[in-house]
Design a protein around this motif. Structure first.
Motif, PDB file in Angstrom:
ATOM      1  N   ALA A  55      71.350  54.581  26.803  1.00 27.78           N
ATOM      2  CA  ALA A  55      69.936  54.204  26.640  1.00 27.78           C
ATOM      3  C   ALA A  55      69.446  53.398  27.841  1.00 27.78           C
ATOM      4  CB  ALA A  55      69.742  53.411  25.347  1.00 27.78           C
ATOM      5  N   LEU A  56      70.312  52.548  28.386  1.00 27.28           N
ATOM      6  CA  LEU A  56      69.917  51.766  29.566  1.00 27.28           C
ATOM      7  C   LEU A  56      69.808  52.638  30.806  1.00 27.28           C
ATOM      8  CD1 LEU A  56      71.928  48.481  28.993  1.00 27.28           C
ATOM      9  CD2 LEU A  56      69.460  48.846  28.752  1.00 27.28           C
ATOM     10  N   ARG A  57      70.556  53.713  30.865  1.00 31.71           N
ATOM     11  CA  ARG A  57      70.396  54.665  31.966  1.00 31.71           C
ATOM     12  C   ARG A  57      69.059  55.380  31.818  1.00 31.71           C
ATOM     13  NH1 ARG A  57      74.452  58.139  34.431  1.00 31.71           N
ATOM     14  NH2 ARG A  57      75.233  56.177  35.239  1.00 31.71           N
ATOM     15  N   GLN A  58      68.710  55.754  30.588  1.00 28.21           N
ATOM     16  CA  GLN A  58      67.462  56.481  30.348  1.00 28.21           C
ATOM     17  C   GLN A  58      66.239  55.601  30.576  1.00 28.21           C
ATOM     18  OE1 GLN A  58      68.197  57.915  26.316  1.00 28.21           O
ATOM     19  NE2 GLN A  58      68.360  59.999  27.113  1.00 28.21           N
ATOM     20  N   GLU A  59      66.361  54.326  30.217  1.00 27.68           N
ATOM     21  CA  GLU A  59      65.207  53.430  30.332  1.00 27.68           C
ATOM     22  C   GLU A  59      65.658  52.064  30.846  1.00 27.68           C
ATOM     23  OE1 GLU A  59      61.394  51.974  27.697  1.00 27.68           O
ATOM     24  OE2 GLU A  59      62.679  53.532  26.901  1.00 27.68           O
ATOM     25  N   PRO A  60      65.895  51.962  32.153  1.00 29.67           N
ATOM     26  CA  PRO A  60      66.340  50.684  32.728  1.00 29.67           C
ATOM     27  C   PRO A  60      65.293  49.591  32.524  1.00 29.67           C
ATOM     28  CG  PRO A  60      66.441  52.470  34.357  1.00 29.67           C
ATOM     29  CD  PRO A  60      65.732  53.004  33.160  1.00 29.67           C
ATOM     30  N   GLY A  61      65.786  48.369  32.335  1.00 27.03           N
ATOM     31  CA  GLY A  61      64.883  47.233  32.255  1.00 27.03           C
ATOM     32  C   GLY A  61      64.227  47.036  30.906  1.00 27.03           C
ATOM     33  N   ILE A  62      64.791  47.609  29.839  1.00 23.09           N
ATOM     34  CA  ILE A  62      64.204  47.398  28.514  1.00 23.09           C
ATOM     35  C   ILE A  62      64.771  46.117  27.905  1.00 23.09           C
ATOM     36  CG2 ILE A  62      63.701  49.822  28.076  1.00 23.09           C
ATOM     37  CD1 ILE A  62      66.221  50.004  26.391  1.00 23.09           C
ATOM     38  N   ASP A  63      64.091  45.614  26.887  1.00 23.19           N
ATOM     39  CA  ASP A  63      64.573  44.422  26.210  1.00 23.19           C
ATOM     40  C   ASP A  63      65.484  44.815  25.048  1.00 23.19           C
ATOM     41  OD1 ASP A  63      63.032  44.903  23.809  1.00 23.19           O
ATOM     42  OD2 ASP A  63      61.287  44.118  24.847  1.00 23.19           O
ATOM     43  N   GLN A  64      66.117  43.802  24.456  1.00 21.69           N
ATOM     44  CA  GLN A  64      67.090  44.047  23.398  1.00 21.69           C
ATOM     45  C   GLN A  64      66.472  44.699  22.164  1.00 21.69           C
ATOM     46  OE1 GLN A  64      70.216  40.797  23.840  1.00 21.69           O
ATOM     47  NE2 GLN A  64      70.027  40.983  21.646  1.00 21.69           N
ATOM     48  N   ARG A  65      65.274  44.304  21.805  1.00 20.50           N
ATOM     49  CA  ARG A  65      64.620  44.887  20.626  1.00 20.50           C
ATOM     50  C   ARG A  65      64.368  46.385  20.835  1.00 20.50           C
ATOM     51  NH1 ARG A  65      59.483  42.010  18.341  1.00 20.50           N
ATOM     52  NH2 ARG A  65      61.133  40.637  17.649  1.00 20.50           N
ATOM     53  N   THR A  66      63.893  46.746  22.012  1.00 20.02           N
ATOM     54  CA  THR A  66      63.653  48.157  22.322  1.00 20.02           C
ATOM     55  C   THR A  66      64.975  48.917  22.357  1.00 20.02           C
ATOM     56  OG1 THR A  66      61.711  47.511  23.609  1.00 20.02           O
ATOM     57  CG2 THR A  66      62.573  49.733  23.981  1.00 20.02           C
ATOM     58  N   LEU A  67      65.997  48.303  22.925  1.00 17.24           N
ATOM     59  CA  LEU A  67      67.324  48.919  22.970  1.00 17.24           C
ATOM     60  C   LEU A  67      67.854  49.160  21.559  1.00 17.24           C
ATOM     61  CD1 LEU A  67      69.758  49.856  24.657  1.00 17.24           C
ATOM     62  CD2 LEU A  67      70.543  47.473  24.657  1.00 17.24           C
ATOM     63  N   ALA A  68      67.687  48.192  20.675  1.00 17.15           N
ATOM     64  CA  ALA A  68      68.116  48.347  19.284  1.00 17.15           C
ATOM     65  C   ALA A  68      67.389  49.517  18.629  1.00 17.15           C
ATOM     66  CB  ALA A  68      67.870  47.060  18.502  1.00 17.15           C
ATOM     67  N   HIS A  69      66.100  49.621  18.888  1.00 17.16           N
ATOM     68  CA  HIS A  69      65.314  50.723  18.326  1.00 17.16           C
ATOM     69  C   HIS A  69      65.807  52.072  18.856  1.00 17.16           C
ATOM     70  CE1 HIS A  69      61.904  52.957  16.795  1.00 17.16           C
ATOM     71  NE2 HIS A  69      61.736  53.449  18.002  1.00 17.16           N
ATOM     72  N   HIS A  70      66.011  52.171  20.171  1.00 17.36           N
ATOM     73  CA  HIS A  70      66.433  53.441  20.776  1.00 17.36           C
ATOM     74  C   HIS A  70      67.819  53.887  20.304  1.00 17.36           C
ATOM     75  CE1 HIS A  70      62.911  53.714  23.114  1.00 17.36           C
ATOM     76  NE2 HIS A  70      63.305  53.079  24.195  1.00 17.36           N
ATOM     77  N   THR A  71      68.680  52.943  19.967  1.00 16.68           N
ATOM     78  CA  THR A  71      70.048  53.280  19.575  1.00 16.68           C
ATOM     79  C   THR A  71      70.265  53.231  18.069  1.00 16.68           C
ATOM     80  OG1 THR A  71      70.701  50.979  19.920  1.00 16.68           O
ATOM     81  CG2 THR A  71      71.061  52.510  21.769  1.00 16.68           C
ATOM     82  N   SER A  72      69.224  52.871  17.320  1.00 15.59           N
ATOM     83  CA  SER A  72      69.300  52.746  15.859  1.00 15.59           C
ATOM     84  C   SER A  72      70.382  51.768  15.417  1.00 15.59           C
ATOM     85  CB  SER A  72      69.528  54.113  15.203  1.00 15.59           C
ATOM     86  OG  SER A  72      68.485  54.987  15.513  1.00 15.59           O
ATOM     87  N   LEU A  73      70.506  50.673  16.155  1.00 12.98           N
ATOM     88  CA  LEU A  73      71.457  49.625  15.805  1.00 12.98           C
ATOM     89  C   LEU A  73      70.674  48.389  15.369  1.00 12.98           C
ATOM     90  CD1 LEU A  73      73.858  50.103  18.834  1.00 12.98           C
ATOM     91  CD2 LEU A  73      74.374  50.641  16.443  1.00 12.98           C
ATOM     92  N   ASP A  74      71.225  47.635  14.418  1.00 13.64           N
ATOM     93  CA  ASP A  74      70.525  46.443  13.948  1.00 13.64           C
ATOM     94  C   ASP A  74      70.607  45.334  14.992  1.00 13.64           C
ATOM     95  OD1 ASP A  74      72.812  44.501  13.256  1.00 13.64           O
ATOM     96  OD2 ASP A  74      73.381  46.324  12.182  1.00 13.64           O
ATOM     97  N   ARG A  75      69.768  44.324  14.815  1.00 12.26           N
ATOM     98  CA  ARG A  75      69.630  43.270  15.820  1.00 12.26           C
ATOM     99  C   ARG A  75      70.927  42.502  16.063  1.00 12.26           C
ATOM    100  NH1 ARG A  75      64.335  40.315  13.942  1.00 12.26           N
ATOM    101  NH2 ARG A  75      65.677  38.559  14.437  1.00 12.26           N
ATOM    102  N   SER A  76      71.671  42.190  15.004  1.00 12.69           N
ATOM    103  CA  SER A  76      72.898  41.423  15.219  1.00 12.69           C
ATOM    104  C   SER A  76      73.952  42.267  15.923  1.00 12.69           C
ATOM    105  CB  SER A  76      73.441  40.852  13.906  1.00 12.69           C
ATOM    106  OG  SER A  76      73.901  41.874  13.061  1.00 12.69           O
ATOM    107  N   THR A  77      74.041  43.549  15.583  1.00 15.74           N
ATOM    108  CA  THR A  77      75.002  44.437  16.246  1.00 15.74           C
ATOM    109  C   THR A  77      74.656  44.597  17.715  1.00 15.74           C
ATOM    110  OG1 THR A  77      75.426  45.626  14.177  1.00 15.74           O
ATOM    111  CG2 THR A  77      76.019  46.750  16.235  1.00 15.74           C
TER     112      THR A  77
END
Length: 149
Positions: A44-66
């Motif tokens: 996901a970071l390769r696809q969209e460099p410079g994103i924040d953790q919340r956006t990363l969680a959304h893109h990977t379907s992982l919860d915030r603590s994970t």
């Protein structure tokens, strides 16, 4: 008294078993150190460099603590970097490091092969349909786990 379910007809059981098969193949052919979820984060970071953790969680379907634990671990391993967003100092932006990019490059070919191995269990004319069905199931909206029944 209700009859027992036939587990081989129970979708949840089959999804769990399919995940076990995937995890076993991943461990044998891709990495013993990087999980498929961590791979998803790197990808996901390769696809969209410079994103924040919340956006990363959304893109990977992982919860915030994970995602928080994964980001911390991958950062500690030198695979990603964190910088404060100059426009919004509350946000931390994430990027792959050179080491993270190299790691991802090395993981993509065997990850593709594992995907192919899983699909090889199906006749060729059913593979696209199976993927589409799984995509639909994965996109279902669900309630948080702490919901009372």
């Amino acid at each position: 008294m209700a009859r027992a379910l036939e587990l081989n007809d129970y979708v949840g059981h089959l999804i769990r078993r399919a995940e076990q098969v995937h995890t076993s193949l991943w461990f044998r052919h891709v990495s013993r150190d990087i999980t498929s979820q961590q791979f998803a984060v790197l990808n996901a970071l390769r696809q969209e460099p410079g994103i924040d953790q919340r956006t990363l969680a959304h893109h990977t379907s992982l919860d915030r603590s994970t995602i928080n634990q994964m980001v911390r671990r991958l950062n500690d391993q030198g695979y990603l970097s964190q910088v404060r967003d100059e426009e919004d100092r509350r946000r931390t932006l994430l990027n792959l490091t050179a080491e993270g990019s190299e790691l991802l490059d090395s993981l993509i070919p065997p990850a593709k092969r594992v995907n192919e191995q899983l699909l090889e269990a199906l006749p060729e004319n059913e593979r696209a349909l199976a993927t589409a069905i799984l995509r639909k199931i994965a996109s279902l909206d669900y309630e948080p786990l702490n919901r009372t029944v």
